[in-house]
Write a protein that holds these residues in place. Structure first.
Motif, mmCIF file in Angstrom:
data_model
loop_
_atom_site.group_PDB
_atom_site.id
_atom_site.type_symbol
_atom_site.label_atom_id
_atom_site.label_comp_id
_atom_site.label_asym_id
_atom_site.label_seq_id
_atom_site.Cartn_x
_atom_site.Cartn_y
_atom_site.Cartn_z
ATOM 1 N N GLY A 69 11.282 -14.543 -8.066
ATOM 2 C CA GLY A 69 12.259 -14.875 -7.041
ATOM 3 C C GLY A 69 12.934 -13.720 -6.337
ATOM 4 N N ILE A 70 12.621 -12.494 -6.706
ATOM 5 C CA ILE A 70 13.208 -11.345 -6.023
ATOM 6 C C ILE A 70 12.472 -11.166 -4.693
ATOM 7 N N PRO A 71 13.188 -11.012 -3.586
ATOM 8 C CA PRO A 71 12.506 -10.785 -2.307
ATOM 9 C C PRO A 71 11.632 -9.518 -2.375
ATOM 10 N N PRO A 72 10.458 -9.548 -1.760
ATOM 11 C CA PRO A 72 9.561 -8.389 -1.831
ATOM 12 C C PRO A 72 10.227 -7.075 -1.431
ATOM 13 N N GLU A 73 11.012 -7.095 -0.364
ATOM 14 C CA GLU A 73 11.652 -5.860 0.100
ATOM 15 C C GLU A 73 12.630 -5.319 -0.954
ATOM 16 N N ALA A 78 12.236 -1.808 -2.951
ATOM 17 C CA ALA A 78 13.344 -0.846 -2.914
ATOM 18 C C ALA A 78 13.727 -0.417 -4.330
ATOM 19 N N THR A 79 13.753 -1.357 -5.249
ATOM 20 C CA THR A 79 14.067 -1.033 -6.648
ATOM 21 C C THR A 79 13.000 -0.115 -7.233
ATOM 22 N N ALA A 80 11.746 -0.414 -6.952
ATOM 23 C CA ALA A 80 10.649 0.423 -7.456
ATOM 24 C C ALA A 80 10.719 1.827 -6.859
ATOM 25 N N ARG A 81 11.001 1.912 -5.574
ATOM 26 C CA ARG A 81 11.095 3.233 -4.937
ATOM 27 C C ARG A 81 12.251 4.042 -5.519
ATOM 28 N N ALA A 82 13.356 3.390 -5.815
ATOM 29 C CA ALA A 82 14.489 4.084 -6.440
ATOM 30 C C ALA A 82 14.088 4.609 -7.817
ATOM 31 N N ALA A 83 13.331 3.825 -8.566
ATOM 32 C CA ALA A 83 12.861 4.266 -9.878
ATOM 33 C C ALA A 83 11.903 5.452 -9.749
ATOM 34 N N LEU A 119 -0.102 -0.293 -11.288
ATOM 35 C CA LEU A 119 0.809 -0.923 -12.248
ATOM 36 C C LEU A 119 2.171 -1.201 -11.622
ATOM 37 N N THR A 120 2.644 -0.291 -10.796
ATOM 38 C CA THR A 120 3.909 -0.502 -10.090
ATOM 39 C C THR A 120 3.800 -1.713 -9.181
ATOM 40 N N THR A 121 2.712 -1.802 -8.448
ATOM 41 C CA THR A 121 2.511 -2.927 -7.548
ATOM 42 C C THR A 121 2.435 -4.240 -8.320
ATOM 43 N N TYR A 122 1.784 -4.225 -9.458
ATOM 44 C CA TYR A 122 1.705 -5.418 -10.302
ATOM 45 C C TYR A 122 3.103 -5.843 -10.762
ATOM 46 N N LEU A 123 3.896 -4.900 -11.229
ATOM 47 C CA LEU A 123 5.242 -5.217 -11.694
ATOM 48 C C LEU A 123 6.109 -5.755 -10.563
ATOM 49 N N VAL A 124 5.967 -5.195 -9.381
ATOM 50 C CA VAL A 124 6.691 -5.717 -8.219
ATOM 51 C C VAL A 124 6.248 -7.154 -7.951
ATOM 52 N N LEU A 131 0.829 -1.210 0.000
ATOM 53 C CA LEU A 131 0.000 0.000 0.000
ATOM 54 C C LEU A 131 0.861 1.256 0.000
ATOM 55 N N ASP A 132 1.929 1.240 0.771
ATOM 56 C CA ASP A 132 2.836 2.391 0.793
ATOM 57 C C ASP A 132 3.485 2.603 -0.574
ATOM 58 N N LEU A 133 3.913 1.518 -1.216
ATOM 59 C CA LEU A 133 4.520 1.627 -2.546
ATOM 60 C C LEU A 133 3.513 2.155 -3.555
#
Length: 82
Positions: free
Chosen positions: A61-65, A69-74, A49-54, A32-34
């Protein structure tokens, strides 16, 4: 249905179960924060859409955190590019 945290938890549990997922593994607050950050930092439709891509990244296999973090950097890069 009302809009309470309990209602949201019930919905997440219902949908996760219907999808064959463990409801306990859903990081609701993190997502929700993302979603909020993307909606306000990029544009409103970018939130879901960001949440879907995450979610796709996590499924691969990428850990959720790490995916968040990658999405927030983007999102931050996008904010500074404007």
């Amino acid at each position: 249905m009302t809009d309470t945290p309990e209602d949201l938890d019930a919905w997440v549990a219902e949908l996760a179960s219907a999808l064959g997922l463990d409801p306990a593994g859903v990081p609701t607050g993190l997502l929700l924060d993302l979603t909020r950050d993307a909606a306000h930092g990029v544009m409103r439709p970018a939130g879901p859409l960001t949440t879907y891509l995450v979610g796709l990244a996590v499924a691969r296999g990428i850990p959720p955190e790490d995916a968040v973090a990658t999405a927030r950097a983007a999102i931050e890069r996008h904010r500074h590019a404007e």
